[in-house]
Design an enzyme around this catalytic site. Structure first.
Site, PDB file in Angstrom:
ATOM      1  N   ASP A 113       0.854  -1.173   0.000  1.00  0.00           N
ATOM      2  CA  ASP A 113       0.000   0.000   0.000  1.00  0.00           C
ATOM      3  C   ASP A 113       0.900   1.236   0.000  1.00  0.00           C
ATOM      4  O   ASP A 113       2.041   1.176   0.457  1.00  0.00           O
ATOM      5  CB  ASP A 113      -0.884  -0.028   1.257  1.00  0.00           C
TER       6      ASP A 113
ATOM      7  N   ASP B 212      -0.002   5.015   0.938  1.00  0.00           N
ATOM      8  CA  ASP B 212      -0.125   5.988   2.036  1.00  0.00           C
ATOM      9  C   ASP B 212      -0.305   5.288   3.379  1.00  0.00           C
ATOM     10  O   ASP B 212      -1.202   4.479   3.559  1.00  0.00           O
ATOM     11  CB  ASP B 212      -1.308   6.922   1.763  1.00  0.00           C
TER      12      ASP B 212
ATOM     13  N   ASP C  91       1.217   9.371   5.601  1.00  0.00           N
ATOM     14  CA  ASP C  91      -0.132   9.552   5.069  1.00  0.00           C
ATOM     15  C   ASP C  91      -0.495  11.034   5.021  1.00  0.00           C
ATOM     16  O   ASP C  91      -0.666  11.675   6.056  1.00  0.00           O
ATOM     17  CB  ASP C  91      -1.135   8.783   5.926  1.00  0.00           C
TER      18      ASP C  91
ATOM     19  N   TYR D  21      -4.723  12.840  -0.316  1.00  0.00           N
ATOM     20  CA  TYR D  21      -4.885  13.478  -1.634  1.00  0.00           C
ATOM     21  C   TYR D  21      -3.643  14.243  -2.091  1.00  0.00           C
ATOM     22  O   TYR D  21      -3.734  15.084  -2.979  1.00  0.00           O
ATOM     23  CB  TYR D  21      -6.116  14.396  -1.652  1.00  0.00           C
TER      24      TYR D  21
ATOM     25  N   ASN E 104      -5.416   3.175  -3.850  1.00  0.00           N
ATOM     26  CA  ASN E 104      -6.645   3.875  -4.231  1.00  0.00           C
ATOM     27  C   ASN E 104      -6.313   5.353  -4.380  1.00  0.00           C
ATOM     28  O   ASN E 104      -5.682   5.942  -3.497  1.00  0.00           O
ATOM     29  CB  ASN E 104      -7.724   3.708  -3.155  1.00  0.00           C
TER      30      ASN E 104
ATOM     31  N   HIS F  92     -11.186   5.572  -9.223  1.00  0.00           N
ATOM     32  CA  HIS F  92     -12.642   5.599  -9.082  1.00  0.00           C
ATOM     33  C   HIS F  92     -13.099   5.846  -7.643  1.00  0.00           C
ATOM     34  O   HIS F  92     -12.370   5.583  -6.695  1.00  0.00           O
ATOM     35  CB  HIS F  92     -13.239   4.268  -9.555  1.00  0.00           C
TER      36      HIS F  92
ATOM     37  N   CYS G 231     -11.429  -2.426  -9.274  1.00  0.00           N
ATOM     38  CA  CYS G 231     -10.029  -2.167  -8.920  1.00  0.00           C
ATOM     39  C   CYS G 231      -9.861  -1.424  -7.599  1.00  0.00           C
ATOM     40  O   CYS G 231      -8.759  -1.403  -7.055  1.00  0.00           O
ATOM     41  CB  CYS G 231      -9.312  -1.425 -10.047  1.00  0.00           C
TER      42      CYS G 231
ATOM     43  N   ASP H 242      -1.807  -0.901   5.699  1.00  0.00           N
ATOM     44  CA  ASP H 242      -2.078  -0.399   7.048  1.00  0.00           C
ATOM     45  C   ASP H 242      -3.548  -0.364   7.419  1.00  0.00           C
ATOM     46  O   ASP H 242      -3.884   0.083   8.514  1.00  0.00           O
ATOM     47  CB  ASP H 242      -1.450   0.992   7.234  1.00  0.00           C
TER      48      ASP H 242
END
Length: 196
Positions: A10, A12, A18, A21, A53, A93, A108, A135
């Site tokens: 992963d 962030d 983290d 955006y 994501n 998305h 996804c 995380d």
């Protein structure tokens, strides 16, 4: 072609501190112990693939083109830690988005496994011998659904703790990516010894 194991990560909260955006490469920094973790994982020679994501696209915060700079900076951060970024797969998305074409449910977006399945097809990855480190439990679920072993970084990022049949990690680590990498590398060496 023989398939190879990989380590999926992963972005962030796992590799990077983290910062929601964020697509400004200048503001990207390592999560605690991530440098050491990448150093250890890089020494294995296995593909290291980031799965993320990126709902900011669907929400109108940035466009897809902004993620090219993120990928370049990620690759440089991996190199600085003696590792190589083998791929950066991201989902633009979100079902509550506002940008046409991206405001939808998809296969996804984690916890769905679509990004891992695509990476495995494109890069010849053996998912059954691979790991996904993240995380939150959505990372765990995506990895489990894809057929990977999973490791939850228990560092305070998960706040909902929704249970489910796919949301139990193979292992946990409370010391960030550094501790997680030690566990994964030791586990993979154990598998190799058993196969020898």
């Amino acid at each position: 072609m023989a398939l190879t194991p990989a380590v999926f990560l992963d972005k962030d909260g796992t590799v990077l501190a983290d910062e929601p955006y964020n697509v400004d490469p200048a503001r990207m920094s390592y999560a605690p112990t991530a440098f050491d973790g990448l150093l250890r994982l890089g020494a294995t020679g296995l593909p290291l693939i980031v799965i993320s994501n990126q709902p900011g696209v669907a929400l109108g915060y940035f466009d897809c083109a902004a993620l090219a700079g993120v990928e370049q900076r990620l690759a440089a951060m991996f190199r600085a830690a003696g590792a190589r970024l083998a791929g950066f797969y991201w989902c633009p998305h979100h079902p509550e988005g506002c940008v046409p074409g991206y405001a939808r449910a998809c296969a996804c977006r984690k916890p769905r496994p679509g990004l891992l399945l695509r990476a495995a097809r494109q890069q010849g990855i053996d998912l059954a011998t691979s790991w996904f480190i993240g995380d939150i439990l959505d990372d765990v679920e995506a990895g489990n659904r894809a057929g990977c072993r999973t490791l939850l970084l228990d560092v305070g990022s998960e706040t909902q703790w929704r249970p489910g049949p796919w949301r139990t990690p193979t292992a946990r680590a409370g010391g960030g990516l550094g501790q997680a990498a030690r566990h994964v590398v030791d586990a993979m060496r154990g598998v190799q010894r058993e196969a020898a």
